[in-house]
Design a protein around this motif. Structure first.
Motif, PDB file in Angstrom:
ATOM      1  N   ARG A  52      -1.689  19.551 -15.164  1.00  0.00           N
ATOM      2  CA  ARG A  52      -1.609  18.866 -16.168  1.00  0.00           C
ATOM      3  C   ARG A  52      -3.363  19.582 -16.602  1.00  0.00           C
ATOM      4  O   ARG A  52      -3.623  20.024 -17.810  1.00  0.00           O
ATOM      5  N   LEU A  54       1.430  18.913 -24.519  1.00  0.00           N
ATOM      6  CA  LEU A  54       1.752  18.931 -23.006  1.00  0.00           C
ATOM      7  C   LEU A  54       1.661  17.168 -22.247  1.00  0.00           C
ATOM      8  O   LEU A  54       0.795  17.017 -23.132  1.00  0.00           O
ATOM      9  N   SER A  55       2.719  16.356 -21.889  1.00  0.00           N
ATOM     10  CA  SER A  55       2.793  15.672 -21.265  1.00  0.00           C
ATOM     11  C   SER A  55       3.718  14.887 -20.102  1.00  0.00           C
ATOM     12  O   SER A  55       4.807  15.959 -19.595  1.00  0.00           O
ATOM     13  N   GLN A  60       4.813  14.752 -16.460  1.00  0.00           N
ATOM     14  CA  GLN A  60       4.541  16.461 -15.180  1.00  0.00           C
ATOM     15  C   GLN A  60       6.357  16.508 -15.075  1.00  0.00           C
ATOM     16  O   GLN A  60       6.500  16.242 -15.018  1.00  0.00           O
ATOM     17  N   HIS A  73       6.231  19.617 -19.939  1.00  0.00           N
ATOM     18  CA  HIS A  73       6.049  19.068 -18.966  1.00  0.00           C
ATOM     19  C   HIS A  73       5.288  20.021 -17.855  1.00  0.00           C
ATOM     20  O   HIS A  73       5.781  20.432 -17.190  1.00  0.00           O
ATOM     21  N   GLY A 123      -1.266  12.214 -22.242  1.00  0.00           N
ATOM     22  CA  GLY A 123      -0.164  13.292 -23.102  1.00  0.00           C
ATOM     23  C   GLY A 123      -1.366  14.311 -24.671  1.00  0.00           C
ATOM     24  O   GLY A 123      -2.618  13.629 -24.613  1.00  0.00           O
TER      25      GLY A 123
END
Length: 126
Positions: free
Chosen positions: A15, A49-50, A52, A11, A37
């Motif tokens: 991002r 990757l997703s 916050q 997370h 994501g």
């Protein structure tokens, strides 16, 4: 219990910054994208990757990424502006390693397994 698949989920605090690092700097191929994501191919697994993140990465966590040629990988990363926390070198346990971090401080070790290392030997009896 049977496990069918696995992935590491990060997370990131930013991002877009982390997406650029893993996609453009490390050169990971995208496996799948969904709202909020991105999932990357990561050798035999996946990296997602997703969400916050709100905290610095734990120093107790590291990604272990095996490469074919550590010198070549390090040179390519340097061309992308990566600064290594530990320059490539042969470790006492016989692996060649270099350490770096992602934008949130997730520690990443790049590993080259030399041809004569026990990890490459067939341990079955002849």
């Amino acid at each position: 219990m049977e496990f069918l698949s696995s992935r590491v989920i990060i997370h990131p605090r930013d991002r877009d910054r982390s997406l650029a690092f893993y996609r453009d700097t490390l050169g990971l191929a995208v496996f799948r994208e969904f709202p909020g994501g991105t999932v990357f191919f990561l050798g035999n697994g996946h990296l997602e990757l997703s969400g916050q993140g709100g905290h610095e990465a734990s120093p107790d966590l590291a990604l272990w990424l095996q490469v074919r040629n550590l010198a070549d990988a390090a040179a390519e990363l340097r061309r992308h502006g990566v600064v290594f926390a530990q320059e490539p070198r042969l470790q006492p346990w016989g692996l060649r390693e270099a350490w770096l971090a992602d934008p949130d401080g997730v520690r990443i070790v790049l590993v080259e397994v030399p041809p004569d290392h026990p990890m490459r030997l067939d341990s079955r009896e002849p």
